[in-house]
Design an enzyme around this catalytic site. Structure first.
Site, PDB file in Angstrom:
ATOM      1  CB  CYS A   1      -0.915   0.003   1.225  1.00  0.00           C
ATOM      2  SG  CYS A   1      -1.899   1.512   1.363  1.00  0.00           S
TER       3      CYS A   1
ATOM      4  CB  CYS B   1      -3.318   4.814   5.978  1.00  0.00           C
ATOM      5  SG  CYS B   1      -4.978   4.155   6.255  1.00  0.00           S
TER       6      CYS B   1
ATOM      7  CB  CYS C   1      -3.100  -1.870   7.398  1.00  0.00           C
ATOM      8  SG  CYS C   1      -4.424  -2.357   6.282  1.00  0.00           S
TER       9      CYS C   1
ATOM     10  CE1 TYR D   1     -23.592  -8.638  25.486  1.00  0.00           C
ATOM     11  CE2 TYR D   1     -22.938 -10.903  25.881  1.00  0.00           C
ATOM     12  CZ  TYR D   1     -23.106  -9.612  26.335  1.00  0.00           C
ATOM     13  OH  TYR D   1     -22.795  -9.310  27.640  1.00  0.00           O
TER      14      TYR D   1
ATOM     15  CB  CYS E   1     -13.664  -8.918  18.598  1.00  0.00           C
ATOM     16  SG  CYS E   1     -14.646  -7.801  19.625  1.00  0.00           S
TER      17      CYS E   1
END
Length: 460
Positions: free
Chosen positions: A80, A86, A89, A320, A417
């Protein structure tokens, strides 16, 4: 007069030659100077480098890599062109094997820290064959620079937007849609929202795509109802965006970092687009939560199903439950599934998805899981054989964990997560009579530091 020196082994703006020993959970290199940790982005273990100290704290500091003297065999050239600016990532400079190892290490370290356990079986992270162009949803903030509308992702640790023409982790259809809409808004001189003043019109551009259906939804997040040249913008998006199925306006007038407002209007087409995971179909409304990587979502859900170990006669509770994605996978193998979710719109979507897939052995309720699950038990005598949880990053509510322990299901499957809150909750469940059998990390977000995992627990 010279600046007063602290008793730290490093000083701000000092240049040092260091050797990196480890990585943080965010992928920064860790070097130690007389035992003092220095965190430096874009550095890998084993590499020797010249770094500049940019910030110091009592227990650790931050540095900037000035020159690498040696190069790790884990390093690759980030494809990239804006990767180093950025913030989307963090790991493009690492090969895939190193990324997968880092994500497993995150889980292992969390279990050590919160449970003081080194004997829990943590499998190797399941990666993707093609870890690029996987995202089915793009949420892109906009701003003004030099009098022109720009759109991209925030730079690392800032709210400064890096203008983006192409994103390598976005699905091609979404990526193209974002650029087309950006150019249409520039064509009609739509003013970007300014966080400081609260003025301006367009806040975010959102594109969502069904990987198998090919349907694309474009959402414009606006600072108020008004959108100049609305008819022309709708017509242009309809004509120029490939696979357009729906155009939506979401209104958010609050001074907040939260993307979505409460009010949503359909400007063109349908309220839903369709996504598929395995053989199941899902109708996605504008604000409904759905995993952004459909390929790895199927891997994750199959692992949930495997750990649930259903034989066809079980009652399952899915806390959830969101739009019912995991619930419907479970319902194919269970006698009955009950799903609960605090967001009413998600439950409406869940019921629609059950009908869409002709699944009748599932019921959905709106409310907090920690309140609804005990009520089910008290009012209807519902006793779960298996409980599945897939909470947000903050983990499970403590009252829900207590309820799960009181209900004594045979098995608990925990999809997470966030390794830190996972390990914290596993400690509570372990103390409540459950044995943590195994954890399976899944790389849902290649090129980033995030990791999803599924844990299997059984009652002692």
């Amino acid at each position: 007069m010279s600046k007063k020196r602290t008793n730290l082994p490093v000083q701000k703006n000092e240049r040092l030659d260091v050797t990196f020993q480890d990585l943080t959970h965010e992928g920064a290199g860790v070097a130690k100077v007389d035992g003092y940790p220095l965190f430096v982005p874009d550095a890998l273990p084993g590499e020797e480098a010249d770094v500049k100290v940019v910030k110091t704290g009592k227990n650790f500091g931050f540095g900037r890599l000035m020159e690498r003297h040696t190069t790790s065999d884990q390093r690759v050239d980030p494809p990239c062109p804006i990767y180093h600016w950025c913030g989307g990532c963090q790991l493009q400079h690492m090969n895939q094997g190193a990324q997968l190892a880092l994500k497993r290490e995150q889980v292992v370290n969390a279990l050590h820290k919160y449970m003081n356990r080194g004997d829990i079986r943590v499998h190797e992270t399941i990666g993707m064959d093609k870890p690029w162009a996987y995202r089915n949803k793009a949420q892109v903030p906009v701003a003004e620079r030099d009098g022109e509308l720009i759109a991209g992702f925030f730079a690392k640790r800032s709210h400064h937007i890096v203008d983006m023409d192409h994103c390598l982790i976005q699905g091609d259809q979404n990526d193209a849609a974002i650029q087309v809409v950006k150019n249409i808004l520039k064509r009609y001189d739509i003013q970007p929202y300014d966080e400081g003043s609260g003025r301006g019109i367009i806040r975010h551009i959102v594109a969502r795509n069904g990987r198998l259906s090919g349907e694309t939804m474009v959402m414009l997040i606006t600072n108020g109802e008004g959108l100049p040249h609305k008819k022309n913008i709708i017509a242009a998006i309809r004509q120029e965006v490939s696979g357009i199925h729906s155009i939506v306006q979401n209104i958010n007038t609050k001074k907040t970092n939260v993307i979505y407002g409460e009010r949503t209007e359909i400007l063109l087409g349908e309220k839903y687009i369709e996504e598929r995971v395995g053989k199941l179909r899902f109708a996605l409304s504008p604000r409904s939560f759905f995993q952004v990587n459909p390929v790895q979502t199927e891997v994750l859900y199959e692992k949930v199903l495997q750990f649930a170990d259903l034989r066809g006669n079980e009652t399952v509770i899915d806390a959830y439950c969101g739009i019912g994605s995991i619930s419907l996978f479970l319902a194919e193998e269970a006698r009955k599934v009950y799903g609960v979710e605090v967001v009413g719109e998600a439950i409406s979507d869940a019921r629609k998805n059950a009908k869409l897939n002709h699944i009748s052995n599932v019921e959905f309720s709106v409310g907090n899981a920690e309140e609804v699950v005990p009520w089910w038990r008290a009012a209807f005598g519902i006793q779960a054989d298996v409980i599945v949880v897939d909470p947000p990053r903050k983990g499970c509510d403590e009252k829900l964990l207590e309820t799960m322990i009181e209900m004594q299901p045979e098995r608990i499957v925990y999809a997470s997560c966030n390794p830190a809150t996972l390990a914290r909750d596993l400690r509570i469940l372990s103390e409540g009579g459950y044995e943590v059998k195994e954890v399976q990390p899944v790389d849902m977000f290649p090129q980033t530091t995030h990791v999803e995992s599924v844990t299997r627990l059984v009652r002692r």
